[in-house]
Design an enzyme around this catalytic site. Structure first.
Site, short mmCIF file in Angstrom:
data_model
loop_
_atom_site.label_atom_id
_atom_site.label_comp_id
_atom_site.label_asym_id
_atom_site.label_seq_id
_atom_site.Cartn_x
_atom_site.Cartn_y
_atom_site.Cartn_z
N ILE A 19 17.47 -48.07 67.89
CA ILE A 19 17.37 -49.06 68.97
C ILE A 19 15.92 -49.16 69.46
O ILE A 19 15.41 -50.26 69.70
CB ILE A 19 18.36 -48.72 70.10
N SER B 218 21.46 -37.47 69.68
CA SER B 218 22.57 -38.43 69.73
C SER B 218 23.70 -38.08 68.76
O SER B 218 24.69 -38.80 68.67
CB SER B 218 22.06 -39.84 69.42
N SER C 122 26.00 -43.81 77.03
CA SER C 122 26.82 -43.92 75.82
C SER C 122 28.29 -44.09 76.14
O SER C 122 28.78 -43.55 77.13
CB SER C 122 26.64 -42.66 74.96
N TYR D 201 27.69 -33.93 73.83
CA TYR D 201 26.85 -35.13 73.88
C TYR D 201 27.36 -36.07 74.98
O TYR D 201 26.58 -36.52 75.83
CB TYR D 201 26.86 -35.84 72.53
N ASN E 229 29.77 -49.11 69.78
CA ASN E 229 29.42 -48.84 68.37
C ASN E 229 28.37 -49.84 67.88
O ASN E 229 28.71 -50.95 67.47
CB ASN E 229 30.68 -48.90 67.49
N LYS F 165 19.50 -43.01 60.18
CA LYS F 165 20.37 -42.11 60.94
C LYS F 165 21.28 -41.32 60.00
O LYS F 165 22.10 -40.51 60.43
CB LYS F 165 21.22 -42.90 61.94
N GLY G 139 46.14 -46.25 58.21
CA GLY G 139 46.33 -46.92 59.50
C GLY G 139 45.04 -47.50 60.07
O GLY G 139 44.93 -47.73 61.28
N TYR H 209 40.19 -37.72 67.73
CA TYR H 209 39.65 -38.97 67.22
C TYR H 209 40.04 -40.09 68.16
O TYR H 209 41.20 -40.20 68.56
CB TYR H 209 40.24 -39.21 65.82
#
Length: 335
Positions: A22, A102, A139, A160, A190, A199, A224, A292
């Site tokens: 960024i 990050s 974030s 984080y 995202n 990255k 899924g 998740y």
């Protein structure tokens, strides 16, 4: 394209993490639109050093800055003497603080908090002394296990995300005072787009799937995946939010997303259409069930109201704009 009526040509701008994804996009935004602006980049460029998880300690890469005409300083935001030099040698009008650890899988809590929290407050003190508006990267990881993606419902599930909540707490504390500057924290969802490639494993699945497809591989999706939804935002909209955050109606912390959740299945479908390559799809078990996020979607009501932010890129538009760079990277960096 310019996003507000500030003439940055007369301004001195510090971008921390300016060799990252960024930060480097911000640097070129100023160079292309305000060529007389004085832009100073501070970045802890990559070395071979890694965290315990094996990932690099810094993702800053000189290739993200090829063609940049401003000033580049290599250094660590934890270095107090370096910060003192910046404070004494420049008079900043704006500080865009993008530097951070990050990587959400980093386990070194002490270094994460020193880098992300303590160094932020040190930079904020410079901003106040210089009367420089502060725009910093928070974030969406602050939401973690939350099911409400709006300010005040943060529930981080890794150090984080916790560190970014602590940054936001510092902001709220400072905003109780009359500082004569604005402070805006931007909770990125995202983000994807040019200059993220270096990255490595933490680059978006958009560039990773793109390169899998170009290699002739079948993209691997978790089972899924049509129901695993994220708010994916193209880098141009993130730049828009940063620039509009320079003169907010109100200081504070704001979500930066599209306000729409899209699936990983959508990503692969759009990429295969744009690349005109269909290798099918392979579905694999999701090993992260229980740790998740299956859904993220930014509530951007206050961002629209107080920053005048309006996302311009649907996922189809963003990926289409990104395709030439995905192909270039594949040819020059991947093959």
């Amino acid at each position: 394209m310019t996003y507000n009526d500030i003439d940055f040509n007369t301004k001195t701008i510090l971008i921390t993490g300016g060799a990252g994804f960024i930060g480097s996009n911000l640097a070129f935004y100023f160079q292309e639109n305000f060529p007389m602006a004085k832009v100073i980049i501070l970045d802890c460029f990559r070395s071979g050093e890694t965290f315990a998880n094996g990932n690099l300690k810094s993702f800053g890469h000189f290739k993200n800055l090829l063609g940049f005409k401003g000033i580049v300083i290599s250094g660590d935001i934890n270095d107090k003497s370096l910060l003192k030099d910046l404070e004494n040698n420049y008079k900043f009008d704006y500080i865009f603080h993008q530097a951070a650890i990050s990587d959400t899988t980093v386990a070194e809590q002490d270094l994460m908090l020193k880098t992300n929290v303590n160094a932020y407050e040190d930079l904020l003190k410079i901003a106040i002394k210089h009367k420089a508006n502060m725009i910093y990267a928070s974030s969406a990881a602050t939401y973690g296990d939350s099911d409400r993606f709006e300010i005040g419902y943060e529930k981080p599930n890794n150090v984080y995300g916790f560190s970014k909540v602590m940054m936001d707490n510092i902001t709220y504390e400072y905003l109780k005072k009359d500082l004569g500057i604005s402070i805006v924290g931007l909770k990125y969802f995202n983000v994807y787009g040019p200059k993220e490639f270096f990255k490595n494993k933490t680059a978006s699945m958009i560039v990773q799937f793109g390169h899998q497809i170009l290699k002739g591989q079948t993209p691997k999706l978790f089972e899924g995946s049509d129901k695993i939804l994220r708010d994916f935002i193209y880098i141009e909209d993130v730049i828009q939010a940063n620039i509009k955050a320079c003169n907010p109606k109100k200081s504070g912390i704001y979500n930066v997303g599209t306000g729409k959740a899209r699936s990983f299945e959508d990503i692969v479908n759009i990429l295969q259409k744009e690349l005109e390559i269909d290798n099918g799809k392979e579905y694999i078990p999701n090993p992260f069930v229980g740790q998740y996020q299956f859904f993220t979607q930014a509530n951007i009501t206050s961002t629209v109201e107080n920053l005048g932010y309006k996302p311009e890129y649907e996922m189809e538009d963003g990926i289409k704009a990104y395709i030439p760079e995905i192909k270039r990277l594949f040819k020059e960096e991947v093959k």
